[in-house]
Design a protein around this motif. Structure first.
Motif, PDB file in Angstrom:
ATOM      1  N   ILE B 464      13.473  28.486  24.138  1.00  0.00           N
ATOM      2  CA  ILE B 464      12.402  28.879  25.056  1.00  0.00           C
ATOM      3  C   ILE B 464      12.990  29.726  26.185  1.00  0.00           C
ATOM      4  N   GLY B 465      12.336  30.832  26.494  1.00  0.00           N
ATOM      5  CA  GLY B 465      12.755  31.698  27.599  1.00  0.00           C
ATOM      6  C   GLY B 465      11.568  32.068  28.471  1.00  0.00           C
ATOM      7  N   VAL B 466      11.864  32.549  29.653  1.00  0.00           N
ATOM      8  CA  VAL B 466      10.825  32.883  30.628  1.00  0.00           C
ATOM      9  C   VAL B 466      11.075  34.307  31.134  1.00  0.00           C
ATOM     10  N   GLU B 467      10.075  35.153  30.980  1.00  0.00           N
ATOM     11  CA  GLU B 467      10.241  36.571  31.321  1.00  0.00           C
ATOM     12  C   GLU B 467      10.625  36.776  32.787  1.00  0.00           C
ATOM     13  N   GLN B 486      20.426  36.185  12.514  1.00  0.00           N
ATOM     14  CA  GLN B 486      21.372  37.042  11.792  1.00  0.00           C
ATOM     15  C   GLN B 486      22.444  36.208  11.095  1.00  0.00           C
ATOM     16  N   GLY B 487      22.672  34.993  11.593  1.00  0.00           N
ATOM     17  CA  GLY B 487      23.631  34.096  10.942  1.00  0.00           C
ATOM     18  C   GLY B 487      23.021  33.341   9.769  1.00  0.00           C
ATOM     19  N   GLY B 488      21.735  33.605   9.498  1.00  0.00           N
ATOM     20  CA  GLY B 488      21.121  33.019   8.312  1.00  0.00           C
ATOM     21  C   GLY B 488      20.155  31.887   8.575  1.00  0.00           C
ATOM     22  N   ASN B 489      19.939  31.553   9.840  1.00  0.00           N
ATOM     23  CA  ASN B 489      19.027  30.449  10.140  1.00  0.00           C
ATOM     24  C   ASN B 489      17.575  30.917  10.016  1.00  0.00           C
ATOM     25  N   THR B 490      16.805  30.252   9.159  1.00  0.00           N
ATOM     26  CA  THR B 490      15.394  30.616   8.974  1.00  0.00           C
ATOM     27  C   THR B 490      14.465  29.611   9.643  1.00  0.00           C
ATOM     28  N   ASN B 491      15.051  28.721  10.454  1.00  0.00           N
ATOM     29  CA  ASN B 491      14.255  27.677  11.103  1.00  0.00           C
ATOM     30  C   ASN B 491      14.313  27.763  12.627  1.00  0.00           C
ATOM     31  N   VAL B 492      14.333  28.992  13.126  1.00  0.00           N
ATOM     32  CA  VAL B 492      14.395  29.173  14.580  1.00  0.00           C
ATOM     33  C   VAL B 492      13.001  29.448  15.118  1.00  0.00           C
ATOM     34  N   GLU B 493      12.584  28.648  16.059  1.00  0.00           N
ATOM     35  CA  GLU B 493      11.339  28.936  16.769  1.00  0.00           C
ATOM     36  C   GLU B 493      11.677  29.525  18.126  1.00  0.00           C
ATOM     37  N   HIS B 494      10.962  30.575  18.499  1.00  0.00           N
ATOM     38  CA  HIS B 494      11.219  31.228  19.775  1.00  0.00           C
ATOM     39  C   HIS B 494       9.931  31.312  20.576  1.00  0.00           C
ATOM     40  N   VAL B 495       9.971  30.781  21.795  1.00  0.00           N
ATOM     41  CA  VAL B 495       8.823  30.865  22.700  1.00  0.00           C
ATOM     42  C   VAL B 495       9.276  31.616  23.933  1.00  0.00           C
ATOM     43  N   GLU B 496       8.577  32.695  24.260  1.00  0.00           N
ATOM     44  CA  GLU B 496       8.894  33.405  25.503  1.00  0.00           C
ATOM     45  C   GLU B 496       7.649  33.426  26.374  1.00  0.00           C
ATOM     46  N   LEU B 497       7.766  32.862  27.571  1.00  0.00           N
ATOM     47  CA  LEU B 497       6.627  32.805  28.479  1.00  0.00           C
ATOM     48  C   LEU B 497       6.582  34.082  29.311  1.00  0.00           C
ATOM     49  N   GLY B 498       5.524  34.858  29.140  1.00  0.00           N
ATOM     50  CA  GLY B 498       5.381  36.106  29.882  1.00  0.00           C
ATOM     51  C   GLY B 498       5.049  35.862  31.352  1.00  0.00           C
ATOM     52  N   GLU B 499       5.041  36.946  32.119  1.00  0.00           N
ATOM     53  CA  GLU B 499       4.738  36.817  33.548  1.00  0.00           C
ATOM     54  C   GLU B 499       3.319  36.338  33.777  1.00  0.00           C
ATOM     55  N   ASP B 500       2.444  36.556  32.791  1.00  0.00           N
ATOM     56  CA  ASP B 500       1.072  36.063  32.941  1.00  0.00           C
ATOM     57  C   ASP B 500       0.996  34.552  32.760  1.00  0.00           C
ATOM     58  N   ILE B 501       2.021  33.980  32.131  1.00  0.00           N
ATOM     59  CA  ILE B 501       2.050  32.529  31.916  1.00  0.00           C
ATOM     60  C   ILE B 501       2.825  31.835  33.034  1.00  0.00           C
ATOM     61  N   SER B 502       3.978  32.373  33.377  1.00  0.00           N
ATOM     62  CA  SER B 502       4.763  31.747  34.447  1.00  0.00           C
ATOM     63  C   SER B 502       5.449  32.786  35.304  1.00  0.00           C
ATOM     64  N   MET B 503       5.269  32.657  36.611  1.00  0.00           N
ATOM     65  CA  MET B 503       5.967  33.499  37.574  1.00  0.00           C
ATOM     66  C   MET B 503       7.105  32.715  38.214  1.00  0.00           C
ATOM     67  N   PHE B 504       7.414  31.534  37.707  1.00  0.00           N
ATOM     68  CA  PHE B 504       8.333  30.642  38.400  1.00  0.00           C
ATOM     69  C   PHE B 504       9.789  30.844  38.029  1.00  0.00           C
ATOM     70  N   GLY B 505      10.061  31.912  37.270  1.00  0.00           N
ATOM     71  CA  GLY B 505      11.438  32.248  36.984  1.00  0.00           C
ATOM     72  C   GLY B 505      12.184  31.094  36.334  1.00  0.00           C
ATOM     73  N   HIS B 506      13.441  30.934  36.747  1.00  0.00           N
ATOM     74  CA  HIS B 506      14.288  29.928  36.129  1.00  0.00           C
ATOM     75  C   HIS B 506      13.731  28.516  36.337  1.00  0.00           C
ATOM     76  N   ASP B 507      13.077  28.294  37.470  1.00  0.00           N
ATOM     77  CA  ASP B 507      12.567  26.954  37.775  1.00  0.00           C
ATOM     78  C   ASP B 507      11.432  26.506  36.862  1.00  0.00           C
ATOM     79  N   THR B 508      10.919  27.393  36.032  1.00  0.00           N
ATOM     80  CA  THR B 508       9.780  27.052  35.177  1.00  0.00           C
ATOM     81  C   THR B 508      10.016  25.760  34.392  1.00  0.00           C
ATOM     82  N   PHE B 509      11.261  25.574  33.947  1.00  0.00           N
ATOM     83  CA  PHE B 509      11.532  24.393  33.103  1.00  0.00           C
ATOM     84  C   PHE B 509      11.321  23.085  33.842  1.00  0.00           C
ATOM     85  N   LEU B 510      11.339  23.132  35.184  1.00  0.00           N
ATOM     86  CA  LEU B 510      11.128  21.917  35.971  1.00  0.00           C
ATOM     87  C   LEU B 510       9.650  21.667  36.249  1.00  0.00           C
TER      88      LEU B 510
END
Lengths: 525, 525
Positions: B464-467, B486-510
């Motif tokens: 999970i990442g935050v824009e 690229q290493g062959g993992n086909t079970n990776v889920e990626h969630v990226e929270l855009g600025e419209d979802i969170s403006m809280f930067g790194h602190d979003t996870f808290l």
């Protein structure tokens, strides 16, 4: 050094280990008084990097701190009058700001400042390139960044390269064509390269102003520049041009004196400082002010706060370049990968920052940094802010004109008590944020800024921004452009350099003659 | 205060003014020796904010510095054993990290570290929630950020809210479901909340390690956690979950112990630290180390470096949130707009940073900050780095197994001399940059990182990442995702929270139980 074998043999049995209190603040009452005194008279570990702590057995060696040793050596040398070797110039994007060879305009009249302070008289140091035409219509005022001198280009009186050396020269291939224009660059009021600033003597006492220097604004600096233009007989500028803080001043010149400015060029500047850049400058100031040698600004007869200045510059340097550029240039390379990690500069990026701080720590006046940095924070060309400043100035003027011997000039008390309540996070701030549409794509300039910039409605304006700039991010230049256009200006040119064009962040304006200098030159032709 | 009228009357005639030397560094030789001594024994302006400088006439009033007065009062109180009032908790996103009520695993065996140091024995403080099932297959290891304790959630032994209080609870609506999972959270090695760190006693001397504590890595911390798992009889984790530094450790857990980790969740973390985040942590460390009270780490019997800690936290706080959020919340509002500007906290953003520093400066151990911050810089899961670490460890192991009484363990010399040559900017760096394609859209994960993360090829991984995160920017999480795929993992889920979802930067996870907690909960169900 102990071998592991011996250490393990000397290890106390576990059952004898009392847990160290988890509360990290030891009560001094637990300590014998003479122990405390010992620590404060001779700090441990401060002689040539060798710890003077009890050399008891330890499981691992004491780390050493050559970077702190070097700072202490410099302090000692400054105290003992040892000559400090000058850092070599030529590394880093900014040339050393040399002073000398400039002219000085001495104003016989006082400068009354936006926040109520007064400079009873003031100097403006300036340099010029090219020739002023007989009608005095070809002058360009070149505005500087925070720490620059008037030395934008080499002169016969000072042949060292200036901070915009490659942008100024004869012919249309230069951003500023000295065949066509008469270029004037000043050191700003508040600076330390010849113009009146905190290191200048207060005429009232003969002592340096230090922190009795009044709060100045970028608009105050601009007003001082225009008294120089009066002195030179220049009624109207062909153009006002500036980058960074100079880009802010360039806009301010047009807003304050719309009739006296032709074209306006604002590079990597803004119409109002935003909280992130205020925050980054705030922490620099706090770090500097916390250096004991700063002495609340009264260090001119003592050791200057070279440690605080070095640290402040390291922080500033982080904001001048961009992550992607560093990723490419330094990546994760260490200065010496064969050595174990250290808390002193270790990664290449760290030695770069360390060097930037070293180069600057004795080159610039600490109080000038504080005052000019604060002036940048205060910058806001919104109409409401301009009106409030004018009302304040009128009030001061009225009081000055009254016979107020022995009275107070209230607003001149340049101080602020801390708020009684510390800042409190609002409970429901997450919910609030989500309902507001403040995403970058939807961002609109505040109406008050649109009104404030309306003074430039009929000016040709060039605004340049750089996508990789984190200090004056590209949205700030877009905000200026949008505000100008919404105010009715149909002559705004906007250039934004993408990451594919420049990775140099805020520093791009010092480096990129082609993509910054090019548009400027064409705009002025 | 002087009225303007009187000041002007006392002003010296201009012709008597000698220019103040533009060279800001005064030679101490110009000063009488006793003057210098005076300045160093009693600094000017240090008593209750009133300048003790000569109270001569001046053109403007002396500024006051209540923020520095407050720091000096605290220093004095610490010295004079006065009780320091605890800052109120509950403001700011992070709850105070309480300690107490945790369990402690005491390892009877030494921990041999990545860079050659050794902890002859070590403690791991931990807390748990939920119930370990009979087959011991439902454990989740929750990894923490830099400054967190093991107290992720309230417990009967410590009812204070934990740092992920709202993310942990019974039922599938929580990110970590205590009905289903047995959650374990530890204080990291190097910390100060119960696990062995610089403030712990070195068994060899009984004194705090201080800066005789060895360099640790995130991988060392993970290894210590897995000895705790051994102690608990947990062969394989259901999942490793972490945010920020914990997001780095979570990946490291899977890479170091691929057979012992089921799913991997990495939130706002990275696969390798990048230069901007190294730079921001570097300046924090340098500021802290420059506090005279840090005393090269040996402050445990004296005044802790509360000023350096406060400043370091202010800088850190800048990186935890994002510009757009501050623009919305603080904009350019001042704490008290009726007052003239000040160099102490003035804008609301400044009082916010000041408060964040205040809250933390006596709450966390300064040396823990230095060592853990450095460990984050050193983090790099690239294959080459892992191989080099393993080779080093093998070398240390060999030497430990030989009979080396009196010998040296070379790599354990945790120090680094400064490079003889300061960093030099390359002449043609601009041209070089332009030819390289390092723009963000084209950025590819380094092959070495792809190889390093290949150990997770068959793991289910959620990234999970935050824009709006500027400390661990979204490209770093994309890099992890790309490297895994690229290493062959086909079970990776990626969630990226855009600025419209969170403006809280790194602190979003808290903060964001819905957009961070939600995906985590669903991934683990």
């Amino acid at each position: 050094m102990q071998s592991l074998q011996r250490i393990v043999l000397r290890q106390q049995p576990l059952r004898h280990l009392s847990r160290y209190p988890s509360n990290i603040l030891r009560k001094p009452s637990q300590l014998p008084t003479n122990h405390l005194r010992l620590i404060h008279s001779t700090r441990p570990g401060r002689q040539n990097g060798t710890a003077t702590e009890p050399q008891s057995t330890s499981s691992n060696p004491q780390m050493s701190f050559p970077c702190l040793d070097a700072l202490e050596t410099r302090t000692s040398n400054l105290l003992n009058k040892t000559t400090i070797p000058k850092q070599t110039s030529g590394s880093g994007p900014e040339p050393s700001y040399t002073s000398g060879g400039y002219q000085t305009f001495v104003s016989p009249n006082p400068l009354h400042l936006d926040w109520g302070g007064t400079l009873p008289t003031y100097f403006v140091a300036y340099e010029t390139w090219g020739t002023l035409n007989p009608s005095k219509t070809n002058a360009i005022l070149l505005q500087t960044g925070l720490s620059a001198s008037s030395h934008a280009h080499s002169t016969p009186a000072n042949p060292s390269p200036g901070w915009w050396e490659k942008f100024i020269g004869p012919g249309p291939s230069y951003a500023l064509d000295t065949d066509k224009y008469f270029i004037i660059c000043t050191n700003v009021i508040g600076g330390c390269y010849g113009s009146t600033g905190p290191s200048s003597p207060d005429p009232a006492s003969g002592q340096p102003y230090a922190t009795k220097f009044p709060i100045v604004t970028l608009e105050d600096m601009v007003r001082a520049q225009f008294t120089l233009l009066d002195h030179l007989g220049i009624e109207k500028l062909a153009a006002s041009v500036g980058s960074s803080m100079g880009g802010m001043q360039s806009l301010a010149s047009g807003v304050l004196f719309p009739e006296r400015v032709g074209k306006v060029v604002s590079i990597s500047g803004c119409g109002r400082s935003h909280p992130y850049s205020i925050a980054m400058r705030f922490v620099q100031r706090q770090v500097l002010m916390s250096d004991p040698n700063w002495s609340r600004g009264h260090y001119y007869d003592s050791i200057p706060p070279h440690v605080g200045m070095k640290l402040a510059r390291e922080i500033a340097t982080v904001t001048y370049r961009s992550g992607p550029e560093w990723e490419n240039r330094f990546s994760r390379r260490r200065a010496d990968a064969s050595q174990p990690p250290a808390l002193c500069p270790d990664f290449l990026i760290e030695t770069y920052l360390d060097h930037a701080g070293e180069k600057w720590c004795l080159e610039y006046d600490a109080n000038s940094l504080l005052y000019i940095s604060k002036a940048m924070d205060l910058f806001d060309l919104s109409k409401g802010v301009q009106d409030a400043a004018r009302d304040r100035r009128d009030g001061y003027e009225t009081r000055r004109n009254e016979d107020v011997v022995g009275g107070d000039l209230e607003g001149a008390q340049c101080t602020l008590t801390l708020p009684e309540q510390a800042y409190q996070e609002q409970e429901d701030v997450v919910g609030e944020e989500k309902s507001a549409d403040v995403s970058s794509s939807a961002r609109q300039p505040p109406k008050d800024l649109v009104a404030g910039l309306a003074a430039l409605k009929n000016h040709k304006v060039l605004v340049i921004g750089v996508e990789s700039d984190i200090l004056f991010p590209a949205w700030q230049q877009r905000e200026v452009v949008d505000a100008l256009r919404q105010g009715g200006n149909t002559n705004v040119e906007h250039v934004e350099l993408g990451e594919d064009i420049s990775m140099f962040g805020h520093d791009t304006f010092l480096l990129d003659t082609e993509n910054v200098g090019g548009p400027v030159g064409r705009f002025l032709q």
